[in-house]
Structures are given as structure tokens and as C-alpha cells.
Design a protein around this motif. Structure first.
Motif, short mmCIF file in Angstrom:
data_model
loop_
_atom_site.label_atom_id
_atom_site.label_comp_id
_atom_site.label_asym_id
_atom_site.label_seq_id
_atom_site.Cartn_x
_atom_site.Cartn_y
_atom_site.Cartn_z
N LEU A 1 42.73 -24.09 -61.26
CA LEU A 1 42.33 -23.22 -62.37
C LEU A 1 42.96 -21.83 -62.23
O LEU A 1 43.53 -21.29 -63.18
N ALA A 2 42.84 -21.27 -61.03
CA ALA A 2 43.31 -19.89 -60.85
C ALA A 2 44.81 -19.82 -60.98
O ALA A 2 45.34 -18.89 -61.60
N LYS A 3 45.53 -20.79 -60.39
CA LYS A 3 46.98 -20.70 -60.42
C LYS A 3 47.51 -20.92 -61.83
O LYS A 3 48.47 -20.27 -62.25
N ALA A 4 46.89 -21.86 -62.57
CA ALA A 4 47.31 -22.03 -63.95
C ALA A 4 47.11 -20.73 -64.72
O ALA A 4 47.99 -20.27 -65.45
N GLY A 5 45.94 -20.10 -64.52
CA GLY A 5 45.66 -18.83 -65.19
C GLY A 5 46.68 -17.78 -64.81
O GLY A 5 47.17 -17.03 -65.66
N GLY B 1 43.66 -13.76 -59.30
CA GLY B 1 43.94 -13.22 -57.98
C GLY B 1 42.70 -13.17 -57.12
O GLY B 1 42.76 -13.46 -55.92
N VAL B 2 41.56 -12.83 -57.70
CA VAL B 2 40.31 -12.77 -56.94
C VAL B 2 40.03 -14.13 -56.30
O VAL B 2 39.69 -14.23 -55.12
N SER B 3 40.21 -15.19 -57.09
CA SER B 3 39.95 -16.53 -56.54
C SER B 3 40.99 -16.88 -55.47
O SER B 3 40.65 -17.46 -54.44
N PRO C 1 34.62 -13.03 -53.36
CA PRO C 1 33.53 -13.49 -54.20
C PRO C 1 33.46 -12.72 -55.51
O PRO C 1 33.92 -11.58 -55.54
N PRO C 2 32.83 -13.23 -56.50
CA PRO C 2 32.35 -14.61 -56.61
C PRO C 2 33.43 -15.47 -57.24
O PRO C 2 33.86 -15.17 -58.34
N SER C 3 33.87 -16.51 -56.59
CA SER C 3 34.89 -17.37 -57.16
C SER C 3 34.90 -18.69 -56.41
O SER C 3 34.36 -18.79 -55.31
N GLY C 4 35.53 -19.70 -57.05
CA GLY C 4 35.67 -20.98 -56.39
C GLY C 4 36.44 -20.86 -55.09
O GLY C 4 36.11 -21.49 -54.08
N GLY C 5 37.48 -20.02 -55.12
CA GLY C 5 38.27 -19.81 -53.91
C GLY C 5 37.42 -19.26 -52.78
O GLY C 5 37.59 -19.64 -51.62
N PHE C 6 36.49 -18.37 -53.11
CA PHE C 6 35.63 -17.81 -52.07
C PHE C 6 34.75 -18.89 -51.45
O PHE C 6 34.65 -18.99 -50.23
N LEU C 7 34.11 -19.69 -52.29
CA LEU C 7 33.24 -20.74 -51.75
C LEU C 7 34.03 -21.64 -50.81
O LEU C 7 33.59 -21.94 -49.69
N SER D 1 37.22 -19.50 -65.60
CA SER D 1 36.60 -20.72 -65.08
C SER D 1 36.76 -20.82 -63.57
O SER D 1 35.90 -21.39 -62.89
N ALA D 2 37.85 -20.26 -63.02
CA ALA D 2 37.96 -20.23 -61.56
C ALA D 2 36.85 -19.38 -60.96
O ALA D 2 36.33 -19.67 -59.87
#
Lengths: 105, 502, 479
Positions: free
Chosen positions: C336-340, C378-380, C385-391, C459-460
Motif C-alpha cells: 500500500l505504502a509503496k504504491a502510494g 514514508g511514515v509507513s 507509528p501509527p502505520s502498518g509498517g510500524f506494527l 490505507s497504509a
């Protein structure tokens, strides 16, 4: 050695030649031919190994047929790209021009 | 969802939602934007009022939510959280008013106020976090939300300040993260609990616990600007004055200091931390920071830079209070969390007024400004006297409690540090007051932007907030025994943490 | 006949094939509309399938009613449904973006994307190794075709490199299939898993080696990543997004399937190897992204780094942690994040007319939505946080420390810091004031382009707050 294993051994040889060609050659058409060699090698291994028991197994035949279709498609795409590359830059390799001229002369 | 679960969430939403709306609003919708901003700020204060009434009556407020297996988002609005929440929310209202006046014709105000609301949201989350994971989430969110504010002006200096800020805080965040995960491995949970969670656990290596403490304190120490992690704060003063107020009083450094309080009292437990021998090094680090900040402030010619070093020194009063084992010291630290915020925001508001109205940025340009801007200068003087710990100001209350605590904990050196700091504060604030009131008016101001209009020396929105906080500085001392005063509240929290009435 | 078509399983493969073929015949105008509605239906099918799979754990379907081994068995479990959802959720906004972004390339974009998605969906639903091979090849060919839709000379070279790498990779995979068939007489993943025990003969070891090597080449794991940055960085933005978010995940999925299935018995002592390569990928990709001069190259190198996180989970299998779930969470968040980020980068490049990172100067005030999309992605990617990448990263550190793999934790944290350097290096430029000399006049960009990137990035972030359904979906998956 059964004929099946012989096929497989020859397939391995072709495969090694093919992979070596794809990785080491410069000329794009040669690389594409080498890829076909590699594909044929794998198909031989597939058919050969499956027929060790002596009876005909239809499943690998079906797989190889599918594989041939795939590799024809891949070859066509690769040739189209190689032609495009030649049309764009007059080069038949992926290297940039300066290096290619070193190699050819 | 019950009322007691909903209320903390509403406190967070009351700045988050206006923030989102403000982002979407077009730049020219000034009235609508201001309305949402003030609506959010007032709603937040009202909700916090409800919480205050409930908590003093013994109600429990909290909310739990699983982010992933074994990762729980926990909010709890306990007395300690409310101390910080009410400070930040009140100052947010004032700072918003101030910022509306300050940025009247500046570009990108939607972005500014949007991120401003996000910062306050993050601060609410930090204050009401019920475990270290939640704390960390909002702590990092605060970093992200402050960056666009620091670089808001878009000048190369602002960029440098923003980059330095990020370098420090993201690195600190990484340390904090490792510490949190490590601690979670050893204990299985990191919930903030009265009396700490570690005293009850056996079989954990004390060395590991000390290392984790170092990681955690270094992580929050970056924002609290404990020496040697303070380098970002003077750089970040290039930001607009409301942002400085936010950094120095409402959110950022406070979040760090608050983190120290939570970690020492509610993770390690004050007795356990003392038995590990962690409090003395913490107090020493705080003492070094207090002296270092004051010494550096002496030589700063730029007014806001001088104030920034003063913050470094003052915030460590809170850390020192935590490091002094005993109730009185802690009360001093906690109450200074509030008092420092009120006093420092007064000073930054005034510094902003001088800069906006007369173009004064340096101390040596301030000659005679007291006669041109008497109200601002009066507020500034009260703030500065408070910083010195002069009688009848909030600073005096904090200092006397800290000194009592140091005596009780048999740490006489801490008293020397506090006295030395007071002297140094005088040394860098009194010359400013002298210039303000006693030096003659200059021939021309550096860059006079807002002309005098009758009795109004500058825009009324710039004048009102520092006046209010200056009055609060005096009131916090004069009415320190009132039931609503920060001191009463800090003593109540102490009663809970030490299980004894102070 | 009817009962064969009543399951969403089949439609996930049929729909893209149908609209791709029709789009080829009808041309870009009507083809695009067909493609977009087809993508919408696919998303619906994926959601229906998820609803069906969640309680039952597994849903199977024999294509055309033919029995194995000649018939093809389609299998959907939590793992495949997660990837299917990701694929449809990313491709719909990307296609919307492409509709507005691409000018000349439209003619080829729709058919090729349709075939690509048919391949990807087919891959996730395959229950046998040979089918995996065919879908891998289909994906590879369609992806190479997509890279050259822009038609520039650099793209042709990048596509040729990509094609050769992809063909060698799938060749290795097919050789492994041949060896396994030779040994066991089947290509069904389920049967092979029960046949191959912990004592594998040499031929199986060999098969595992060539298959894993081939898949790593296709996944572009360091040091096999050489083909990725020029292909992903050089392609038109929506295509870069598809390639980085979806295509490399497909071969990773196959790797994961094999590692958890047929090879599970004997490969675990070697799990450090992919993890080591992953660590190097994180460091190398991060450093290259920091050094990159072109914006999209930076994003492409970030993909090299982020793929490294996916394989860091391999040493954690069987340690009682949620290793597989962490991997899937990371794959989803990164997708999600990379597509964005690629879409946002495409908009920025288009608006500024400059491919260089400097082109982003002063954009914060002028394209705020796109810049937000870039920043949130970038945050993800940084794992903040808060992001899918963080979890994903938090759980990865947690799981690694639980079994004493401190080095994994250190790599994850270092990778996050490297990512923050390259992300903020770009973001800070955007906040420069209007007086900066790097400011250029803006080309117009459409609102669709701005908001699709924004939705993906958001969404990420939201994934970081609502990941529990994902974990529930993956609960019953073996491994």
C-alpha cells in the motif's frame, strides 16, 4: 543407465550451457538462443526423470507442452525488445556504446 | 462503549477532528478555520473539566484496543495524566489565539493550524497513554507533527533546525523503541501501574534493567533536552513564536519530562528505582543540565536562543524532582511541570510580540522597549522573575518544594545547584529587565510593523495570551493552596504514587 | 457449468483475462472503462472470497471439474486471500491513476495489466507447482511488457535486463519442479508437503536450492536486485507502483509457500541465509536510496531495502512467534505504502517536469495532497507509528528478541533510521519557502492522480490501527 536418466543428464548439460550463455554472452540474439537452450534442457530433465519407471507418464508431457508455449512467448517478447534496442541505439548488446566498441574491435 | 471509555477518546478527538477539517479547508476560509480551532480547544477544556470532576471523585477512565496480538493501545486518564492534559489544553487555547493574531497575513495557515492540532492530539495521547507502547506511538506522532511546524517558514535556517530536530528525535525514538521491546520481553507487559511493575517481578537481571532504563531515559531525554541530548532545542527556535511556545511549554519538552515521570514512577517504581541506584545518576544528569543550560544562556545575544537555553535548564528541574527520592521533591518536580509551562510560554509570547511589533530579535535591541510596550514588558518581567524563583511567583513554589525535597533526601548538593541556577537566571534575565525599563528609548526600532493605537501597543490577540499566563504565574503562587491549584493537584498525585498523604 | 462459475475463485482469474482481451480489441477508451469496472468486480470477488475463507480456513475448486493431476486445483486460504485482497486493493486505485496519467501508453497498459493481474491472482490461487511456474512466467512477461509501455530507450534496456533475470529465475524454478516431479511423481504442494520429510535426498536439496535461488532472483533480494531499480525507477509511475507493490510480492509468496510447505522439514537450519541477504538488502538499499539523485530511483531503491524485511522472518518460523503474520503484514503495508509513494512521486515528477529530487522543492504549499501522500507512505516505510509498517517492524523486533536474534532487531532499527534519512531528505525540500531558486512552474495534474495516491497512503496508515482482521484471517494457515 536407463534412457530416461540419459535424457535427464543431457538435459542438465544443455541447461548448464544455456545458463552460462544467458549470463555470460553479450549479443542479445545469442543470449535469447541460450535461453531457449536452457529451456530445452529443463524440459528434457522433466520428461527424462519422470520416465525412469519405463511407462509413459502423460503429465510431464502436458507440462512440457505448456512450457514450450511459454518459452515461445518469452522468446518472441525478447526478440521484439532486442529489435527495439537495435532500432533505438544501434546496439545489439545491453552494454553502453563505448564498452561495446572496445569489445568488438 | 461506556461513558468512562468514551471520554478519554473524546479528549483526543476534540483536537484530531478539527485538525483534519482544518487541513481540508481552503486557505481563505479564515472564519471557519478559526471557529473549528476554538471550538476544538474549548470542547477539549470542557471534556477535561468533566474528567477532573470524575477523577477527584474516584472514577476510573480508560480505553483498551488491540492493535495486533500482544500489542494493546491503552488510554487511561488518571490524576497524573490530567495534570499534563489540563496544562496542555489550556495553553493550547491561548496559543491558538496568539497564533491567529501572529500569523494574520502569513501563508499556509491551514497547514500550520492542522499540524498544530495534530501536535496537541499527540500530546493528549502521550499524557493519557496507559502503557509504554501507546506512549511511544504518540511520542513519535508528536515528532512527525512538529517537523512541518519547525520548518514552516521555509528558510534555509528553518530547514537546518528541522533537520537537527529530526536527527535527534528519531534517534531518540529508536532508542526508546528498543528499550520498550526489551522491557516487554523481560516482563511480558509495560502497563503504567502505580508503584511500578518491576518490583513484583523476580529473576530479571538487574544489569539488563539498568540498561533498559538508560535506553528509555535517553529516548525521552532527547525531547526533555537533557544534556548532552539538548542540541536540537536552540536550533529549533527559528520557528515562529507560537511554535516555540508549543515546543517549550505545551508539548515537546514536556512530553519528554512527562515520560521520565511515567517511567520512573509507574514502570520502575520509585522505591525499586532507588534500590537499583538509578535515581542518583538521574538527579546528577538533571543537575548538570540545569547548570549547563543556565551557563550557556548567559552568552546568548539572541533573545529566543537565550530563552531556549533557559528552557533546557528549567525542564531539568522536573527531572531533578523525580531524581530526588521522597515526596516533597516529587511534588516540586510535578508542580514545576505546570509552572515552567506557564512561565516559559509567557516569555515566548512576549518575545514574539517584540519581534512582530518592533522587529526586536536580539537582547541588545531591547533598550527602552518597556516604555513602548509596557503591558508586554510587564508580562515578560513577571515571567522572568518567576524563572528566577522570585517570591510571589510560581517559580518560588516549585523551588521551595524542590529544596525541601533535597533536604529530606539528604542531597544538600541539589540545594546548591538550585541556588546557583537561581543566581545564573538572575544574571541572564536581570540585564534584560534593566534594558527594558531603565534604558532610554532608541532613535528607531529595528523594524516597526504594528504602530501604536491608543493604549493598545500591539494586536490585542498578541497581548491577551501573555497577560493571562502572567496573571496565572502570580496566581499559582498566591493561591497555591486553593483546591484547583497545580500544587494541590501535584500533592494529590503524590498521595497516590507513594500511598501516603504528603 | 453453472456451479463451476458460482465461486469468486474462478472469477478472480477469468475477469482480468476477459477485460484484458476485450481492452486489446476495443482500444484504450472503452477498454479502460471496461478494465476499471472489471477491477471493481475483482475487488468485490476478493472480499467475497475472504468472507468465505475466514470461517472455513480453506476453499478449493477444481477447474472444469477435471480431477488432479491433469485438472487444475485452485486453493484459497488465509495467506492467499490476504495477498489477493492486497492485489485488488492496490490495482484499482493505480488503474484509476493510470487512466488520468498515461497519454500514449494507454493502448498497451490495459491489456497488459489485465494479463498481469490474471497471472498474479492465478498464482495466489494455485495449488500445484507447475501452475505456479506458468503464472510466474505470465506475470514476468506482462510486467516486462508494461515496463516498455513508455517506449523510451532506457526503458527498453531496463526491460531487457528484467526479462533475462526473470527468465533465468523461472528457469531455476522449473528445474526444481522437474526434479521434484522426478522424485515424487506429483507437483501438488499439499502432497509434496506430506511426502518430503526432514530427511531429504540430494535431488530434493538440489531442487530446493535452484527454486529458492530462482525465486530470490525474481524477488530482487540483494544481491539479485540489480535489475529492479532501473526497471521500477524507469517505468511510468503507475506501472512502477504495480511492479513494486505487487509483482515482487508474488515470487516472495511462492518462496514463503515452499518454505512453510514442502521444504519446511529440512530448510530451517539454513534460514539465516535469506535473513542475512535481507539484512544486506536493507542496508544497501537504504544507502543507495539516500544517494539517489532521481526521485523515482530513490523510491525504487527503497523497494530493494523493504524487500529485505520480508525475508528477515525466515529464522523466526517455528519459534512460537507470529512470524508468517509479520511477513504478510509487512508485505501488505509495503504494498500500500509503496504504491502510494510511487504514484505521488509520479505526480510530483509530472508537475515539476523534473525527475530529480530537487524538483520537489517548495511543493508542500502547492501540491499538499500529493505531498501528504508521499509523507504518509514514508511514515509507513520508516516504520513510524501509527502505520502498518510500524506494527510489522515492532512485532519483528519483538519476535527476534524473544529468540535472542539481537542482530535482526538492530538491522530493523537501523533500516528504519536509514529510511527516515531518505524520506525526510525529500520531504524537507518540499517545505522550502516560495523564494527558493529551485522553484519551477507547475504543470497541471488531475485531482484523480492526487487523491488515488493519497487513499493508498492513508490505507497504509489505517492498516496500523486495524490489523486484527488480517491476523484473524491468517490464524488457520499452517506454519
Amino acid at each position: 543407465m536407463s534412457s530416461g536418466l540419459l535424457f535427464a543428464a543431457v538435459g542438465c548439460l544443455l541447461l548448464v550451457l544455456g545458463v552460462g550463455g544467458v549470463l555470460l554472452l553479450d549479443h542479445l540474439v545469442r543470449r535469447i538462443l541460450a535461453f531457449n537452450l536452457m529451456g530445452s534442457g529443463i524440459f528434457l530433465v522433466l520428461v527424462g526423470l519422470a520416465q525412469r519407471s519405463g511407462r509413459i507418464d502423460p503429465v510431464p508431457q502436458a507440462m512440457v507442452l505448456t512450457g514450450i508455449v511459454v518459452s515461445v512467448a518469452a522468446t518472441a517478447l525478447a526478440l521484439a525488445l532486442a529489435r527495439r534496442r537495435y532500432a533505438d541505439s544501434g546496439s545489439t548488446t545491453l552494454q553502453d556504446k563505448a564498452r561495446r566498441e572496445d569489445r568488438h574491435d | 462503549m461506556s461513558y468512562n471509555e468514551l471520554l478519554p477518546l473524546l479528549v483526543i478527538a476534540s483536537s484530531l477532528l478539527p485538525g483534519f477539517i482544518i487541513f481540508i479547508l481552503p486557505e481563505r476560509q479564515i472564519v471557519l478555520r478559526t471557529m473549528f480551532n476554538l471550538l476544538g480547544a474549548v470542547t477539549k477544556l470542557w471534556l477535561i473539566g468533566l474528567l477532573l470532576v470524575g477523577v477527584t471523585a474516584g472514577e476510573q477512565y480508560g480505553f483498551r484496543y488491540f492493535l495486533a496480538p500482544n500489542m494493546e493501545l491503552v488510554f487511561k486518564a488518571d490524576a497524573l495524566a490530567l495534570l499534563f492534559v489540563s496544562l496542555s489544553a489550556s495553553l493550547w487555547l491561548l496559543t491558538t489565539l496568539y497564533a491567529i493574531g501572529y500569523l494574520e497575513h502569513a501563508p499556509h495557515r491551514s497547514r500550520f493550524f492542522g499540524f498544530f492540532s495534530l501536535c496537541v492530539t499527540a500530546t493528549m495521547g502521550i499524557a493519557m497513554a496507559g502503557n509504554l507502547l501507546t506512549f511511544f506511538i504518540f511520542y513519535e506522532l508528536l515528532t512527525l507533527a512538529t517537523f512541518p511546524l519547525i520548518v514552516h517558514r521555509g528558510t534555509p535556517q528553518a530547514m537546518r533546525g528541522g533537520t537537527v530536530y529530526l536527527a535527534y528525535t528519531l534517534f531518540g525514538g529508536a532508542l526508546l523503541l528498543i528499550g520498550i521491546v526489551w522491557l516487554n520481553q523481560m516482563t511480558g507487559q509495560t502497563e503504567f501501574t502505580q508503584g511500578g511493575i518491576l518490583a513484583a517481578t523476580d529473576g530479571i537481571s538487574r544489569t539488563h534493567l539498568k540498561l533498559v532504563f538508560l535506553l528509555l531515559i535517553a529516548g525521552v531525554g532527547v525531547k526533555a533536552a537533557i544534556v548532552p541530548l539538548h542540541g536540537w532545542l536552540p536550533q529549533a527556535m527559528v520557528a515562529p513564536a507560537p511554535v516555540s511556545a508549543l515546543l517549550h511549554a505545551v508539548a515537546v519538552v514536556k512530553a519528554g519530562a512527562f515520560g521520565v515521570v511515567r517511567i520512573v514512577y509507574e514502570i520502575y517504581g520509585i522505591e525499586f528505582a532507588q534500590s537499583l541506584g538509578l535515581l542518583l545518576p538521574l538527579a546528577v544528569a538533571a543537575a548538570v543540565t540545569i547548570l549547563w543550560g543556565s551557563l550557556r544562556a548567559l552568552s546568548q545575544g539572541d533573545l529566543k536562543r537565550r530563552l531556549a537555553f533557559s528552557t533546557i535548564s528549567q525542564v531539568s528541574y522536573i527531572v531533578l524532582g523525580v531524581g530526588i527520592f521522597g515526596t516533597a521533591g516529587t511534588v516540586g518536580g510535578l508542580v514545576h511541570l505546570v509552572h515552567q509551562g506557564i512561565m516559559k510560554i509567557t516569555l515566548f509570547f512576549c518575545a514574539g510580540n517584540y519581534a512582530e511589533t518592533l522587529g526586536i530579535h536580539r537582547v541588545d535591541e531591547m533598550d527602552g522597549a518597556g516604555r513602548r510596550m509596557p503591558v508586554t514588558s510587564l508580562a515578560f518581567s513577571i515571567g522572568a522573575l518567576g524563572m528566577m524563583g522570585a517570591p510571589l511567583t510560581a517559580g518560588a513554589v516549585s523551588k521551595s518544594w524542590l529544596k525541601t525535597g533535597a533536604l529530606a533526601a539528604q542531597m544538600p548538593w541539589a540545594i546548591w545547584v538550585l541556588s546557583a541556577s537561581s543566581l545564573l537566571n538572575m544574571a541572564y534575565f536581570l540585564p534584560i529587565l534593566y534594558r527594558l525599563w531603565l534604558k532610554p528609548l532608541p532613535a528607531a526600532w529595528p523594524h516597526e510593523e504594528i504602530p501604536v493605537n491608543g493604549v493598545r501597543e500591539t494586536h490585542w490577540l498578541l497581548l491577551l495570551p501573555p497577560l493571562v499566563t502572567a496573571v496565572a504565574t502570580v496566581a499559582a503562587s498566591t493561591f497555591s493552596d486553593a483546591w484547583i491549584s497545580p500544587l494541590t493537584f501535584a500533592r494529590m498525585i503524590m498521595g497516590i504514587e507513594y500511598h501516603t498523604p504528603p | 457449468m453453472i456451479e463451476h462459475l458460482s465461486t469468486p475463485l474462478v472469477w478472480l482469474i477469468l475477469l482480468p483475462l476477459v477485460w484484458a482481451t476485450l481492452a486489446f480489441c476495443l482500444g484504450p477508451g472503452r477498454g479502460a472503462l471496461l478494465g476499471l469496472s472489471g477491477l471493481g468486480l475483482q475487488l468485490l470477488c476478493a472480499i467475497l472470497l475472504a468472507v468465505e475463507v475466514a470461517p472455513k480456513q480453506t476453499v478449493t475448486h477444481l477447474v472444469g471439474g477435471w480431477q488432479e493431476p491433469l485438472g487444475i486445483l485452485l486453493v484459497a486460504d488465509g495467506l492467499s486471500v490476504t495477498m489477493l485482497l492486497l492485489t485488488q486493493a492496490v490495482s484499482l486505485p493505480v488503474a484509476l491513476y493510470a487512466y488520468s496519467y498515461l497519454k500514449q501508453g494507454q493502448h498497451w497498459f490495459w491489456p497488459l495489466t489485465g494479463f498481469l493481474l490474471a497471472g498474479i491472482n492465478g498464482l495466489y490461487l494455485s495449488g500445484d507447482l507447475f501452475n505456479l511456474y506458468v503464472t510466474l512466467e505470465l506475470i514476468g512477461l506482462a510486467a516486462v511488457g508494461l515496463v516498455v509501455t513508455g517506449g523510451a530507450a532506457g526503458q527498453v534496456t531496463a526491460a531487457m535486463r528484467y526479462l533475462l533475470a526473470s527468465l533465468v529465475g523461472s528457469g531455476g524454478f522449473l528445474l526444481g519442479v522437474a526434479l521434484l516431479y522426478g522424485c515424487f511423481g506429483t507437483v501438488s504442494i499439499r502432497l509434496l508437503t506430506s511426502l518430503i520429510g526432514s530427511q531429504a535426498p540430494l535431488a530434493v536439496w538440489l531442487a530446493a536450492a535452484v527454486m529458492v535461488a530462482g525465486l530470490l532472483l525474481k524477488t530482487a533480494l540483494f544481491p539479485f536486485h540489480f535489475w529492479l531499480p532501473p526497471a521500477h525507477g524507469g517505468a511510468p509511475a503507475p506501472i512502477s507502483a504495480l511492479l513494486s507493490a505487487l509483482v515482487v510480492k508474488a515470487s516472495f509468496y511462492v518462496l514463503l509457500r515452499l518454505w512453510l510447505g514442502p521444504f519446511a522439514g529440512f530448510v530451517s537450519p539454513l534460514a539465516w541465509l535469506p535473513a542475512l541477504l535481507g539484512s544486506l538488502a536493507i542496508l544497501w538499499g537504504g544507502c543507495q536510496a539516500i544517494r539517489a539523485e532521481r526521485l523515482k530511483m530513490m523510491v525504487a531503491y527503497s523497494t530493494v531495502a523493504q524487500l529485505g524485511y520480508l525475508v528477515l522472518i525466515f529464522p523466526l518460523f517455528g519459534t512460537g512467534s507470529h512470524a508468517m503474520q509479520i511477513g504478510l503484514l509487512q508485505a501488505t503495508a509495503h504494498g500500500l505504502a509503496k504504491a502510494g509513494m510511487f504514484l505521488a512521486a509520479g505526480t510530483l515528477v509530472k508537475a515539476s517536469g523534473s525527475e530529480l529530487i530537487d524538483g520537489i522543492a517548495t511543493m508542500a504549499g502547492r501540491l499538499p495532497v500529493t505531498l501528504f501522500a508521499f509523507g504518509l507512505s514514508g511514515v509507513s516505510l520508516m516504520g513510524l507509528p501509527p502505520s502498518g509498517g510500524f506494527l510489522a517492524k515492532y512485532m519483528l523486533i519483538d519476535a527476534a528478541l524473544a529468540v535472542g536474534h539481537i542482530w535482526i532487531a538492530v538491522i530493523v532499527v537501523t533500516g528504519g533510521l536509514l529510511a527516515s534519512i531518505y524520506v525526510f531528505r525529500v520531504l524537507r525540500l518540499a517545505f522550502l519557502g516560495p523564494g527558493d531558486e529551485r522553484q519551477v512552474a507547475l504543470q497541471p495534474v488531475s485531482a484523480v492522480m492526487e487523491w488515488t495516491a493519497f487513499m493508498l497512503a492513508v490505507s497504509a496508515i489505517v492498516l496500523g490501527l486495524a490489523a486484527m482482521p488480517l491476523f484473524r484471517l491468517l490464524e488457520g494457515v499452517a506454519g
